[in-house]
Motif scaffolding. Structure first.
Motif, PDB file in Angstrom:
ATOM      1  N   MET A   5       6.532  12.243  -8.246  1.00 15.84           N
ATOM      2  CA  MET A   5       5.922  11.561  -9.380  1.00 15.84           C
ATOM      3  C   MET A   5       6.490  10.169  -9.656  1.00 15.84           C
ATOM      4  SD  MET A   5       3.360  13.115 -10.865  1.00 15.84           S
ATOM      5  CE  MET A   5       3.343  12.439 -12.532  1.00 15.84           C
ATOM      6  N   HIS A   6       7.424   9.703  -8.832  1.00 10.88           N
ATOM      7  CA  HIS A   6       7.972   8.362  -9.065  1.00 10.88           C
ATOM      8  C   HIS A   6       8.624   7.862  -7.792  1.00 10.88           C
ATOM      9  CE1 HIS A   6      10.283   5.554 -12.033  1.00 10.88           C
ATOM     10  NE2 HIS A   6      10.220   4.988 -10.823  1.00 10.88           N
ATOM     11  N   MET A   7       7.908   7.018  -7.070  1.00 13.26           N
ATOM     12  CA  MET A   7       8.461   6.314  -5.929  1.00 13.26           C
ATOM     13  C   MET A   7       7.919   4.884  -5.980  1.00 13.26           C
ATOM     14  SD  MET A   7       5.463   6.158  -4.130  1.00 13.26           S
ATOM     15  CE  MET A   7       5.973   5.616  -2.491  1.00 13.26           C
ATOM     16  N   HIS A   8       8.270   4.078  -4.979  1.00 11.56           N
ATOM     17  CA  HIS A   8       7.854   2.675  -5.007  1.00 11.56           C
ATOM     18  C   HIS A   8       7.361   2.242  -3.637  1.00 11.56           C
ATOM     19  CE1 HIS A   8       9.573   1.892  -8.985  1.00 11.56           C
ATOM     20  NE2 HIS A   8      10.615   2.611  -8.607  1.00 11.56           N
ATOM     21  N   ILE A   9       6.348   1.419  -3.673  1.00 15.41           N
ATOM     22  CA  ILE A   9       5.954   0.654  -2.482  1.00 15.41           C
ATOM     23  C   ILE A   9       6.151  -0.818  -2.836  1.00 15.41           C
ATOM     24  CG2 ILE A   9       3.999  -0.131  -1.119  1.00 15.41           C
ATOM     25  CD1 ILE A   9       3.155   2.690  -0.759  1.00 15.41           C
ATOM     26  N   TRP A  10       7.116  -1.429  -2.169  1.00 18.85           N
ATOM     27  CA  TRP A  10       7.499  -2.804  -2.474  1.00 18.85           C
ATOM     28  C   TRP A  10       7.186  -3.731  -1.300  1.00 18.85           C
ATOM     29  CZ3 TRP A  10       8.221  -3.891  -7.261  1.00 18.85           C
ATOM     30  CH2 TRP A  10       8.941  -3.068  -8.122  1.00 18.85           C
ATOM     31  N   ALA A  11       7.154  -4.982  -1.616  1.00 18.15           N
ATOM     32  CA  ALA A  11       7.234  -6.076  -0.656  1.00 18.15           C
ATOM     33  C   ALA A  11       7.997  -7.182  -1.356  1.00 18.15           C
ATOM     34  CB  ALA A  11       5.848  -6.554  -0.233  1.00 18.15           C
ATOM     35  N   GLN A  12       8.697  -7.994  -0.609  1.00 20.52           N
ATOM     36  CA  GLN A  12       9.527  -9.037  -1.215  1.00 20.52           C
ATOM     37  C   GLN A  12       8.721  -9.927  -2.148  1.00 20.52           C
ATOM     38  OE1 GLN A  12      11.345 -12.078   1.400  1.00 20.52           O
ATOM     39  NE2 GLN A  12      13.320 -11.338   0.663  1.00 20.52           N
ATOM     40  N   GLU A  13       7.495 -10.218  -1.754  1.00 23.52           N
ATOM     41  CA  GLU A  13       6.667 -11.135  -2.534  1.00 23.52           C
ATOM     42  C   GLU A  13       6.075 -10.493  -3.789  1.00 23.52           C
ATOM     43  OE1 GLU A  13       4.237  -9.726   1.098  1.00 23.52           O
ATOM     44  OE2 GLU A  13       6.319 -10.292   0.612  1.00 23.52           O
ATOM     45  N   TYR A  14       6.345  -9.202  -4.019  1.00 20.09           N
ATOM     46  CA  TYR A  14       5.901  -8.553  -5.247  1.00 20.09           C
ATOM     47  C   TYR A  14       6.882  -8.792  -6.399  1.00 20.09           C
ATOM     48  CZ  TYR A  14       2.700  -5.624  -2.412  1.00 20.09           C
ATOM     49  OH  TYR A  14       1.729  -5.164  -1.567  1.00 20.09           O
ATOM     50  N   ILE A  15       8.063  -9.345  -6.114  1.00 22.60           N
ATOM     51  CA  ILE A  15       9.153  -9.438  -7.085  1.00 22.60           C
ATOM     52  C   ILE A  15       9.451 -10.910  -7.361  1.00 22.60           C
ATOM     53  CG2 ILE A  15      11.542  -8.765  -7.580  1.00 22.60           C
ATOM     54  CD1 ILE A  15      11.150  -6.653  -5.276  1.00 22.60           C
ATOM     55  N   PRO A  16       9.469 -11.343  -8.614  1.00 22.92           N
ATOM     56  CA  PRO A  16       9.768 -12.750  -8.899  1.00 22.92           C
ATOM     57  C   PRO A  16      11.101 -13.191  -8.290  1.00 22.92           C
ATOM     58  CG  PRO A  16       8.975 -11.655 -10.874  1.00 22.92           C
ATOM     59  CD  PRO A  16       9.179 -10.583  -9.847  1.00 22.92           C
ATOM     60  N   SER A  17      11.166 -14.441  -7.869  1.00 24.04           N
ATOM     61  CA  SER A  17      12.356 -14.936  -7.182  1.00 24.04           C
ATOM     62  C   SER A  17      13.597 -14.851  -8.081  1.00 24.04           C
ATOM     63  CB  SER A  17      12.135 -16.381  -6.716  1.00 24.04           C
ATOM     64  OG  SER A  17      11.861 -17.227  -7.821  1.00 24.04           O
ATOM     65  N   LYS A  18      13.431 -15.068  -9.393  1.00 26.45           N
ATOM     66  CA  LYS A  18      14.593 -14.994 -10.298  1.00 26.45           C
ATOM     67  C   LYS A  18      15.174 -13.584 -10.340  1.00 26.45           C
ATOM     68  CE  LYS A  18      13.361 -18.852 -13.332  1.00 26.45           C
ATOM     69  NZ  LYS A  18      12.963 -19.263 -14.704  1.00 26.45           N
ATOM     70  N   GLY A  80      10.072 -15.330 -16.692  1.00 27.53           N
ATOM     71  CA  GLY A  80       9.399 -16.593 -16.954  1.00 27.53           C
ATOM     72  C   GLY A  80       8.639 -17.125 -15.761  1.00 27.53           C
ATOM     73  N   GLU A  81       8.275 -16.244 -14.836  1.00 31.46           N
ATOM     74  CA  GLU A  81       7.518 -16.671 -13.657  1.00 31.46           C
ATOM     75  C   GLU A  81       6.806 -15.472 -13.043  1.00 31.46           C
ATOM     76  OE1 GLU A  81      10.359 -18.101 -10.800  1.00 31.46           O
ATOM     77  OE2 GLU A  81      10.947 -16.080 -10.208  1.00 31.46           O
ATOM     78  N   GLU A  82       5.691 -15.735 -12.396  1.00 31.02           N
ATOM     79  CA  GLU A  82       4.998 -14.702 -11.631  1.00 31.02           C
ATOM     80  C   GLU A  82       5.647 -14.551 -10.264  1.00 31.02           C
ATOM     81  OE1 GLU A  82       2.591 -12.592 -12.192  1.00 31.02           O
ATOM     82  OE2 GLU A  82       1.660 -13.280 -14.056  1.00 31.02           O
ATOM     83  N   ALA A  83       5.487 -13.387  -9.686  1.00 35.96           N
ATOM     84  CA  ALA A  83       5.880 -13.212  -8.294  1.00 35.96           C
ATOM     85  C   ALA A  83       4.912 -13.976  -7.396  1.00 35.96           C
ATOM     86  CB  ALA A  83       5.877 -11.730  -7.940  1.00 35.96           C
ATOM     87  N   GLU A  84       5.282 -14.102  -6.131  1.00 34.07           N
ATOM     88  CA  GLU A  84       4.399 -14.779  -5.179  1.00 34.07           C
ATOM     89  C   GLU A  84       3.031 -14.106  -5.135  1.00 34.07           C
ATOM     90  OE1 GLU A  84       4.243 -15.617  -0.364  1.00 34.07           O
ATOM     91  OE2 GLU A  84       6.162 -15.215  -1.333  1.00 34.07           O
ATOM     92  N   VAL A  85       3.032 -12.773  -5.156  1.00 39.49           N
ATOM     93  CA  VAL A  85       1.785 -12.025  -5.307  1.00 39.49           C
ATOM     94  C   VAL A  85       1.682 -11.606  -6.764  1.00 39.49           C
ATOM     95  CG1 VAL A  85       0.472  -9.981  -4.619  1.00 39.49           C
ATOM     96  CG2 VAL A  85       1.880 -11.188  -2.932  1.00 39.49           C
ATOM     97  N   PRO A  86       0.720 -12.130  -7.518  1.00 40.22           N
ATOM     98  CA  PRO A  86       0.635 -11.818  -8.952  1.00 40.22           C
ATOM     99  C   PRO A  86       0.416 -10.329  -9.203  1.00 40.22           C
ATOM    100  CG  PRO A  86      -0.748 -13.701  -8.393  1.00 40.22           C
ATOM    101  CD  PRO A  86      -0.291 -13.102  -7.094  1.00 40.22           C
ATOM    102  N   LEU A  87       0.753  -9.917 -10.414  1.00 45.05           N
ATOM    103  CA  LEU A  87       0.716  -8.510 -10.796  1.00 45.05           C
ATOM    104  C   LEU A  87      -0.620  -7.845 -10.478  1.00 45.05           C
ATOM    105  CD1 LEU A  87       2.049  -6.118 -12.405  1.00 45.05           C
ATOM    106  CD2 LEU A  87       0.962  -7.097 -14.434  1.00 45.05           C
ATOM    107  N   VAL A  88      -1.717  -8.456 -10.866  1.00 53.44           N
ATOM    108  CA  VAL A  88      -3.030  -7.840 -10.659  1.00 53.44           C
ATOM    109  C   VAL A  88      -3.314  -7.656  -9.175  1.00 53.44           C
ATOM    110  CG1 VAL A  88      -5.510  -8.226 -10.891  1.00 53.44           C
ATOM    111  CG2 VAL A  88      -4.017  -8.563 -12.853  1.00 53.44           C
TER     112      VAL A  88
END
Length: 313
Positions: A5-18, A80-88
């Protein structure tokens, strides 16, 4: 059925640089002599990247997991910034994975409630993309019962979907005071019919607080992501705490989860996920050595039946 019920699929560009840089700073200062965060920053999350879900599906197969539910965090307001790939766009990619891996992969929508169009983003995620619930991350800087959150709960009630909250400690720049499970009590009071999931079940110093909050509300669930750390270090301690949860809230309100992030770092023999699943499969026999008793029915509820009921699958 086994549902994570709780895991993650990530990519570096999903996370803001800060946020990635803050993780690099933490890693650089974890041991002495300290390292330079600039050397670590390019590597952050690279080995836990799986945007196509390939590593995830392989680990699920290896562990015998039937369904995985991915969570997302909206760090953008905090940073204070979007990730490279925006949330939507990230949520759209999760919706595509739901199509690719039908009945095996689901995801929750997420949004920081302080975004001006937070309700519209949630509605798009649920009604258009077919995501299965709402994930809120109060550690980004808000209390669960803040006024900006309330319109989101109204929608969750309207659509009969659950809300998952992070209820464990966090690292800077996230803010600790917002993540204590006690704050969920305010939401319970306002919305007695809302389906609430306490992600990580207060893992750490707050776990008994999480149990008390779940016990006080018929629609609040304890979710066990990250509890593998406790089990792998001290199985008796884990069994006793799990039995306390079961006795306090009932096995029908406990959810198996991992917080796993699949990628090259967890491939094949490097995966701890099969061991975590086995902890629960072994519960009826393994707990006996500590004079603790779990039934197979309780194990089945925790491993998948409770999740299936919440997800309506």
């Amino acid at each position: 059925m086994i549902i994570d019920m709780h895991m993650h699929i990530w990519a570096q560009e999903y996370i803001p640089s800060k946020m990635r840089y803050s993780w690099a700073r933490l890693a650089a200062n974890r041991k002495f002599p300290f390292r330079n965060p600039d050397d670590i920053y390019p590597k952050v999350s690279v080995n836990y990247s799986d945007p196509q879900g390939t590593y995830t599906m392989a680990e699920m197969e290896q562990a015998g997991i039937d369904v995985s539910v991915s969570m997302l965090v909206d760090y953008s307001v905090l940073c204070g910034e979007e990730a490279e790939v925006p949330l939507v766009k990230v949520m759209e990619s999760y919706s595509q994975l739901q199509e690719t891996y039908q009945n095996r992969f689901f995801a929750f929508a997420t949004v920081d409630p302080r975004r001006e169009n937070a309700v519209e983003i949630l509605e798009y995620g649920i009604k258009e993309l077919g995501l299965k619930g709402l994930k809120l991350y109060p550690g980004a800087g808000f209390y669960p019962a803040d006024e900006v959150c309330l319109p989101l709960y109204e929608k969750c009630l309207e659509w009969n979907i659950p809300v998952t909250y992070h209820t464990s400690t966090v690292q800077a720049p996230l803010i600790q005071r917002f993540t204590h499970p006690i704050h969920i009590s305010d939401v319970q009071s306002l919305y007695p019919d809302l389906q609430i999931i306490l992600a990580h079940a207060g893992k750490g110093h707050w776990w008994k607080d999480a149990v008390s909050i779940a016990a006080a509300h018929p629609n609040t669930y304890l979710e066990l992501s990250m509890w593998s750390d406790i089990a792998f270090k001290n199985m008796e301690d884990f069994h006793r705490k799990l039995a306390f949860m079961r006795d306090s809230v009932g096995a029908h309100k406990i959810l198996f989860a991992s917080d796993n992030c699949a990628g090259a770092a967890t491939e094949d023999s490097k995966s701890w996920l099969p061991r975590w699943v086995q902890v629960f499969k072994n519960l009826p026999e393994a707990a006996k050595q500590f004079d603790i008793h779990f039934t197979q029915e309780e194990v089945d509820l925790i491993l998948g039946e409770n999740g299936r009921r919440l997800l309506k699958i």
